[in-house]
Design an enzyme around this catalytic site. Sequence first.
Site, PDB file in Angstrom:
ATOM      1  N   ALA A  35     -31.852 -13.250  24.872  1.00 18.15           N
ATOM      2  CA  ALA A  35     -31.840 -12.372  26.045  1.00 18.15           C
ATOM      3  C   ALA A  35     -31.502 -10.944  25.254  1.00 18.15           C
ATOM      4  O   ALA A  35     -30.529 -10.442  25.959  1.00 18.15           O
ATOM      5  CB  ALA A  35     -30.902 -12.764  27.033  1.00 18.15           C
ATOM      6  N   HIS A  40     -28.404  -5.257  21.082  1.00 22.50           N
ATOM      7  CA  HIS A  40     -28.855  -6.364  19.999  1.00 22.50           C
ATOM      8  C   HIS A  40     -30.003  -5.689  18.867  1.00 22.50           C
ATOM      9  O   HIS A  40     -29.845  -5.956  17.957  1.00 22.50           O
ATOM     10  CB  HIS A  40     -29.585  -7.516  20.523  1.00 22.50           C
ATOM     11  CG  HIS A  40     -28.898  -8.380  21.427  1.00 22.50           C
ATOM     12  ND1 HIS A  40     -29.117  -8.473  22.715  1.00 22.50           N
ATOM     13  CD2 HIS A  40     -27.668  -9.220  21.157  1.00 22.50           C
ATOM     14  CE1 HIS A  40     -28.324  -9.230  23.269  1.00 22.50           C
ATOM     15  NE2 HIS A  40     -27.458  -9.854  22.422  1.00 22.50           N
ATOM     16  N   GLU A 152     -19.569  -4.737  18.501  1.00 20.18           N
ATOM     17  CA  GLU A 152     -18.081  -4.279  18.785  1.00 20.18           C
ATOM     18  C   GLU A 152     -17.885  -4.898  20.345  1.00 20.18           C
ATOM     19  O   GLU A 152     -16.677  -4.740  20.681  1.00 20.18           O
ATOM     20  CB  GLU A 152     -17.883  -3.077  18.511  1.00 20.18           C
ATOM     21  CG  GLU A 152     -17.784  -2.781  17.041  1.00 20.18           C
ATOM     22  CD  GLU A 152     -17.268  -1.242  16.775  1.00 20.18           C
ATOM     23  OE1 GLU A 152     -17.159  -0.256  17.559  1.00 20.18           O
ATOM     24  OE2 GLU A 152     -17.024  -0.919  15.503  1.00 20.18           O
ATOM     25  N   LYS A 153     -18.837  -4.838  21.317  1.00 27.28           N
ATOM     26  CA  LYS A 153     -18.681  -5.149  22.565  1.00 27.28           C
ATOM     27  C   LYS A 153     -17.591  -6.403  22.668  1.00 27.28           C
ATOM     28  O   LYS A 153     -16.839  -6.392  23.546  1.00 27.28           O
ATOM     29  CB  LYS A 153     -19.788  -5.361  23.299  1.00 27.28           C
ATOM     30  CG  LYS A 153     -19.444  -5.378  24.742  1.00 27.28           C
ATOM     31  CD  LYS A 153     -20.443  -5.248  25.746  1.00 27.28           C
ATOM     32  CE  LYS A 153     -21.078  -6.729  26.042  1.00 27.28           C
ATOM     33  NZ  LYS A 153     -20.253  -7.639  26.576  1.00 27.28           N
ATOM     34  N   MET A 188     -23.940  -2.496  27.841  1.00 22.49           N
ATOM     35  CA  MET A 188     -24.939  -3.197  27.635  1.00 22.49           C
ATOM     36  C   MET A 188     -24.547  -4.619  27.349  1.00 22.49           C
ATOM     37  O   MET A 188     -24.056  -5.002  26.471  1.00 22.49           O
ATOM     38  CB  MET A 188     -26.152  -3.107  26.700  1.00 22.49           C
ATOM     39  CG  MET A 188     -26.795  -1.785  27.097  1.00 22.49           C
ATOM     40  SD  MET A 188     -28.381  -1.324  26.029  1.00 22.49           S
ATOM     41  CE  MET A 188     -28.676   0.362  26.671  1.00 22.49           C
TER      42      MET A 188
END
Length: 286
Positions: A35, A40, A152-153, A188
């Site tokens: 996804a 990404h 890092e999210k 995101m």
Amino acid sequence: MSEPVVLNTIAELRRHLTQWRARRQTVALVPTMGALHDGHISLGRIAQQRADHVVYTIFVNPTQFAPTEDLSAYPRTFEADRAKIAALGADAIFAPTPDVMYPAAFATTISLTGPAIADLEDRFRPTHFAGVATIVAKLLIQAMPDLAVFGEKDFQQLAVIRQLTQDLDLPITIAGGPTLREADGLAMSSRNVYLSTEERAIAPLLQRVLSEAAAAITAGEDAQGALTYGRDRIVQSGFTLDYLEWRDALTLGAPSRDKASRLLVAARIGKTRLIDNVGVAGGEKV
Ligand code: PAF
């Protein structure tokens, strides 16, 4: 645009990597659950800058989902993912099936302390990091890349992966890629597709609260006051708040203004759970 080769078994993956290693070329791994969004792809760009070959992994890992979570609903978009990876020019996709990663007799799980027990994600998803650590350790051992890149999210996840790589003596550099955001600030995430139009309009508030609280703490204001104010705003906007916390960026323990630190949030809106984090200025960068 060159098509990435799709590898489905560990033997195929290893055969491919052996050819590159024989030519003394370096390899970067970008583990994902598919996804794919621009965040990404930005990890793949970091990988391309630092290694000769880039391998994406796409595997929706069942062991990191609790029985109440969204495993069956998790978006699976392999053809679209493949097109994005091809447009980036990455070399390969490792896309194993669950029986390749977890054969019937599978019986090993990594047990964690340290940053995995920080009273953040682990409070709300107690089995999550054991599943993440087990699959990431397997992927790293299967590919033995020179570098692996993670977003890092998922800041606590990144800390857990750094710790496991160090503790298991894996000679692999772990790199963190900055969070990519929509124009209105929303981080995101593959889970943003679950948001209704109304929820999507409210969701960027999390990032605003994080940046305002970070600015207040950086300016020397009372940190507990800034956190309480931020928590109230999140709840008043219609979220169910799991946590908004200020932590040391390395250990995820108690922060101080002279060391790198981070503000981290998790909150639910409707059926969607969102997480985000920002750095607090001051101290060393992590
Ligand atoms: O961040 C993710 O997408 C996953 O947790 C990971 C690291 C690919 C492990 O399944």
